[in-house]
Structures are given as structure tokens and as C-alpha cells.
Write a protein that holds these residues in place. Structure first.
Motif, PDB file in Angstrom:
ATOM      1  N   LEU A   2      -3.142   5.316  -1.873  1.00 44.53           N
ATOM      2  CA  LEU A   2      -4.079   6.167  -1.135  1.00 44.53           C
ATOM      3  C   LEU A   2      -3.584   7.605  -1.216  1.00 44.53           C
ATOM      4  CD1 LEU A   2      -4.287   3.855   2.046  1.00 44.53           C
ATOM      5  CD2 LEU A   2      -5.661   3.710  -0.046  1.00 44.53           C
ATOM      6  N   GLU A  52      -6.912   5.352  -4.922  1.00 43.54           N
ATOM      7  CA  GLU A  52      -8.070   5.835  -4.146  1.00 43.54           C
ATOM      8  C   GLU A  52      -7.897   7.306  -3.806  1.00 43.54           C
ATOM      9  OE1 GLU A  52     -10.435   3.903  -1.881  1.00 43.54           O
ATOM     10  OE2 GLU A  52      -9.961   1.895  -2.621  1.00 43.54           O
ATOM     11  N   VAL A  94      -1.317  13.766   4.516  1.00 45.33           N
ATOM     12  CA  VAL A  94      -2.536  13.723   3.693  1.00 45.33           C
ATOM     13  C   VAL A  94      -3.403  14.976   3.840  1.00 45.33           C
ATOM     14  CG1 VAL A  94      -2.657  11.223   3.501  1.00 45.33           C
ATOM     15  CG2 VAL A  94      -3.716  12.345   5.478  1.00 45.33           C
ATOM     16  N   LYS A 103      -2.689  -0.939  -3.583  1.00 45.54           N
ATOM     17  CA  LYS A 103      -3.505   0.269  -3.409  1.00 45.54           C
ATOM     18  C   LYS A 103      -2.607   1.492  -3.323  1.00 45.54           C
ATOM     19  CE  LYS A 103      -7.821  -0.883  -3.198  1.00 45.54           C
ATOM     20  NZ  LYS A 103      -8.690  -0.495  -4.264  1.00 45.54           N
ATOM     21  N   THR A 131     -12.965   8.784   4.955  1.00 45.76           N
ATOM     22  CA  THR A 131     -11.756   8.421   4.188  1.00 45.76           C
ATOM     23  C   THR A 131     -10.757   7.709   5.095  1.00 45.76           C
ATOM     24  OG1 THR A 131     -12.135  10.362   2.833  1.00 45.76           O
ATOM     25  CG2 THR A 131      -9.972   9.340   2.639  1.00 45.76           C
ATOM     26  N   ARG A 177     -11.902   4.231   5.414  1.00 46.98           N
ATOM     27  CA  ARG A 177     -11.675   3.460   4.185  1.00 46.98           C
ATOM     28  C   ARG A 177     -10.185   3.159   3.965  1.00 46.98           C
ATOM     29  NH1 ARG A 177     -15.068   4.627  -1.089  1.00 46.98           N
ATOM     30  NH2 ARG A 177     -13.778   3.625  -2.670  1.00 46.98           N
ATOM     31  N   TYR A 178      -9.351   4.169   4.150  1.00 44.41           N
ATOM     32  CA  TYR A 178      -7.898   3.970   4.005  1.00 44.41           C
ATOM     33  C   TYR A 178      -7.402   3.007   5.088  1.00 44.41           C
ATOM     34  CZ  TYR A 178      -7.417   7.922   0.674  1.00 44.41           C
ATOM     35  OH  TYR A 178      -7.493   8.740  -0.420  1.00 44.41           O
ATOM     36  N   TRP A 183       5.082   5.460   2.612  1.00 40.25           N
ATOM     37  CA  TRP A 183       4.321   6.713   2.810  1.00 40.25           C
ATOM     38  C   TRP A 183       5.249   7.902   2.646  1.00 40.25           C
ATOM     39  CZ3 TRP A 183       1.325   8.056   8.016  1.00 40.25           C
ATOM     40  CH2 TRP A 183       0.655   9.262   7.846  1.00 40.25           C
ATOM     41  N   GLU A 221      -7.491  -0.628   4.224  1.00 42.01           N
ATOM     42  CA  GLU A 221      -6.397  -1.054   3.332  1.00 42.01           C
ATOM     43  C   GLU A 221      -5.089  -1.175   4.113  1.00 42.01           C
ATOM     44  OE1 GLU A 221      -7.001  -2.085   0.445  1.00 42.01           O
ATOM     45  OE2 GLU A 221      -9.032  -1.303   0.259  1.00 42.01           O
ATOM     46  N   LEU A 281      -3.897   8.329  10.314  1.00 39.90           N
ATOM     47  CA  LEU A 281      -3.258   7.312   9.461  1.00 39.90           C
ATOM     48  C   LEU A 281      -1.946   6.839  10.067  1.00 39.90           C
ATOM     49  CD1 LEU A 281      -3.768   8.323   5.711  1.00 39.90           C
ATOM     50  CD2 LEU A 281      -5.278   7.073   7.239  1.00 39.90           C
ATOM     51  N   VAL A 338       0.848  -1.195   0.000  1.00 40.27           N
ATOM     52  CA  VAL A 338       0.000   0.000   0.000  1.00 40.27           C
ATOM     53  C   VAL A 338       0.882   1.243   0.000  1.00 40.27           C
ATOM     54  CG1 VAL A 338      -1.673   1.327   1.373  1.00 40.27           C
ATOM     55  CG2 VAL A 338      -1.959  -1.141   1.115  1.00 40.27           C
ATOM     56  N   ILE A 390       1.018   5.413   0.306  1.00 40.79           N
ATOM     57  CA  ILE A 390       0.253   6.584   0.739  1.00 40.79           C
ATOM     58  C   ILE A 390       1.027   7.811   0.278  1.00 40.79           C
ATOM     59  CG2 ILE A 390      -0.807   7.793   2.688  1.00 40.79           C
ATOM     60  CD1 ILE A 390      -0.468   5.185   4.331  1.00 40.79           C
TER      61      ILE A 390
END
Ligand code: 3PG
Length: 334
Positions: free
Chosen positions: A204, A223, A262, A202, A242, A245-246, A258, A249, A277, A178, A180
Motif C-alpha cells: 500500500l 496499490e 502516507v 499487498k 483510500t 480500501r487500505y 510499515w 487489506e 491507518l 501487507v 505500507i
């Protein structure tokens, strides 16, 4: 590439190392980058070398006292338990002493234009060169690209760790991977997203993607925020839906990379999404690699450092490396 950790004591003892570090931080309290170079300095001292530390700070136009490297002397002194000899100018040779710190390299305009004469002058002050400045290795600056051509050159312990860890997450990440990506300029992240998309499960994105028209690939893996905090027409932070949802994942991930907060993290009102996060990443059990000055600062301020796999000292350099680009500073060591 030769690594400093592999060099024998007899090849270092009694010699002077030009150690390129990256102390490019706003405040001396923001210690991650400075601290990250300490193991290399200690290794050199243990092996009998003396050290001239070189770094830039900020983007000065000529001499600017606010960007002096003097502010790091107390930290270095405390952590190395040695006298630090500060060089405000460029001497013809070094006097007695074990550790020297030279003033901000960018006070000399030749540094940023990859000046050969400037590098030749610096090279006369040492016997060998170590690059431990991963964070600035994407810049073709004299101390990064010229010095390794003039002296025996090695990758320092920090640079070695950065290359090893970032290569691992790029080439053989444990899946799901993932990514970010936040920060104000989504366009800066577009090449990394394109390069890593085939491997990622994913991607993000932070709230700033809603304010900029970035040229991102079309993919169901990417996303965007589904709710956000706004100021006028501008999205300032991701909203709670959000985060949820994040978070789902992040929980499934085995590897997380990352870079960039965000939301508009420097404003406390909009730091909530990034902080939420960060806590989820720390709890996830995934191997996490986090870079970029603001994002690493966030992790440190939340006391989550020990729960993160690797804090990269690179911002732009980390992004370029992850986008598969060749970094001039790393190429120069080959
Ligand atoms: C960084 O902070 O990314 C590096 O030190 C490079 O700084 P620069 O973007 O001013 O060249």
C-alpha cells in the motif's frame, strides 16, 4: 556474530565498554532511540562494566552546538540513576566514573570517512565494543566498521532484537503480509518493494507516489491511492476512500510492515491519512513492525505503542535490511 546477552559476567566485570548507540533524534524529547538503548546500558552496569556511550547526531559540518549530545544527559541520569560524565573532547584516557557520554562523533570529520586513526584513538579508551546502533549500521563510519576490528565486539540487546524481528518478518512472515510504504522519497523504498514483493500479499503506497515517477515493479499487488488531498498539482495525503480500501487489506493481514507516513504528516492538515491507518494497524491483530522516525513518532503521539508488535529504531537501516542488503555494521561483527 557474538551477542552481548551471551557473554559471562566474568568477561565484562571491571572492563570498559565502548557502546555505539544511535541518539540521532531532533529533540531530546523524542526518546524512542535513546530509551531503546537503556536495557543494554543496564545489562552492562549489572555485569560490572563501565561504559563510554558513543553516538552521532544530525549531519554537522564540524562542531555545531545545536547538535551536541549534552541534551541527553538529564534523560540518561533519570533513567539510569547514575552520574553521566560528559566528554566534550577526545581524551587520552578515561578518569573515574561508571558512565561517560562522548560528544557527537560527527564533530570529528574522520568518523564519516571511516577513519582508522580516529577509531584507534577511540579503541584505546575501552576493552570491548558493543554495537547497539542498528539505525546507523548501514553507514561505513569509523565507530561502526573500524572499532569492531580493533576490540572484542558484540551485538547489543537492541541490535539483536532488531535483527531477530526483521529477519523473521522477511523470512517467515505469517500471511497475508501487507507492506505500507510512504515518506517523501518513494524511490528509496523501491528496492525493498522489489525484494519483498514475492512474499507480500499487498503493498500500500502513500500519496507521494503520485508526485514522483518511481521505478516500481508492475504488479497487481501494489496499490496506489484512489483519492487524495491536494495542494495545486501535488498530492499531500491519502483520501477517505483510500483509507477504506487500505483498511480492508490491513484487517485481513497477519503481518504488517510499515515505513514512512502516507501523507505530508508534519503538516497537521495532512496527517489524517497516516493517523487513520495507524489506528487500523493497531486494531488489526496482525503482528506489526513499524520503522522510520516519523512513523514511529506518529505511533507514540497517538498512544498506540502497546498495540504495535515492534517499533524499529531504524529508518534507512531498516529499509536496507529489508531489501536483503548487507549492512556494514552487522557484517563487521561477524
Ligand atoms: C538515521 O537516522 O537513519 C541514522 O542515524 C543515520 O543517519 P544518517 O542518515 O545521517 O547517516
Amino acid at each position: 556474530m557474538k551477542f552481548l546477552g551471551d557473554v559471562r559476567k566474568k568477561d565484562l566485570a571491571g572492563k570498559t565498554c565502548l557502546l555505539r548507540a544511535d541518539f540521532n533524534v531532533e529533540s531530546a524529547k523524542d526518546a524512542l532511540r535513546v530509551e531503546a538503548t537503556i536495557p543494554t546500558v543496564k545489562f552492562l552496569l549489572k555485569n560490572g562494566a563501565r561504559i563510554l556511550i558513543l553516538s552521532h547526531r544530525g549531519r554537522p559540518k564540524g562542531v555545531d552546538e545545536k547538535l551536541s549530545l549534552k541534551v541527553f544527559i538529564p534523560f540518561l541520569k533519570k533513567n539510569l540513576k547514575q552520574e553521566i560524565h560528559f566528554l566534550a573532547g577526545l581524551p587520552a584516557k578515561l578518569g573515574a566514573g561508571k558512565i561517560f557520554l562522548m560528544e557527537n562523533l560527527r564533530f570529528w570529520p574522520e568518523e564519516e570517512v571511516d577513519g582508522k586513526d580516529f577509531a584507534r584513538h577511540l579503541a584505546k579508551l575501552g576493552d570491548f565494543y558493543v554495537n547497539d546502533a542498528f539505525a546507523v549500521s548501514h553507514r561505513a563510519n569509523a565507530s561502526i566498521t573500524q572499532l569492531p576490528q580493533l576490540l572484542p565486539a558484540y551485538a547489543g540487546l537492541l541490535l539483536q532484537k532488531e535483527i531477530k524481528t526483521l529477519s523473521l518478518v522477511m523470512k517467515k512472515p505469517k500471511k497475508p503480509l501487507v507492506l505500507i510504504f510512504g515518506g517523501s522519497k518513494v524511490d528509496d523504498k523501491a528496492p525493498v518493494i522489489k525484494y519483498l514483493l514475492p512474499k507480500a500479499n499487498k503493498v500500500l503506497l502513500g500519496s507521494s507516489v503520485l508526485n514522483n515517477s518511481a521505478t516500481l515493479p508492475k504488479s497487481s499487488k501494489i496499490e496506489r491511492p484512489i483519492d487524495w488531498l491536494a495542494e495545486g498539482s501535488l498530492a499531500m495525503d491519502i483520501g477517505s476512500l483510500t483509507v477504506e480500501r487500505y483498511g480492508a487489506e490491513i484487517q485481513k493481514a497477519k503481518t504488517i510492515v510499515w515505513n514512512g507516513p502516507v501523507g505530508k504528516f508534519e503538516d497537521k492538515k495532512y496527517a489524517g491519512g497516516s493517523a487513520a491507518l495507524a489506528k487500523l494497524v493497531a486494531k488489526s491483530g496482525a503482528f506489526s513492525v513499524i520503522g522510520g522516525g516519523e512513523t514511529t513518532q506518529l505511533i507514540l503521539s497517538l498512544g498506540l505503542r502497546k498495540k504495535i508488535g515492534f517499533l524499529s529504531t531504524g529508518g534507512g537501516a531498516m529499509l536496507e535490511f529489508l531489501a536483503g542488503k548487507k549492512l556494514p555494521g552487522i557484517e563487521a561483527l561477524k
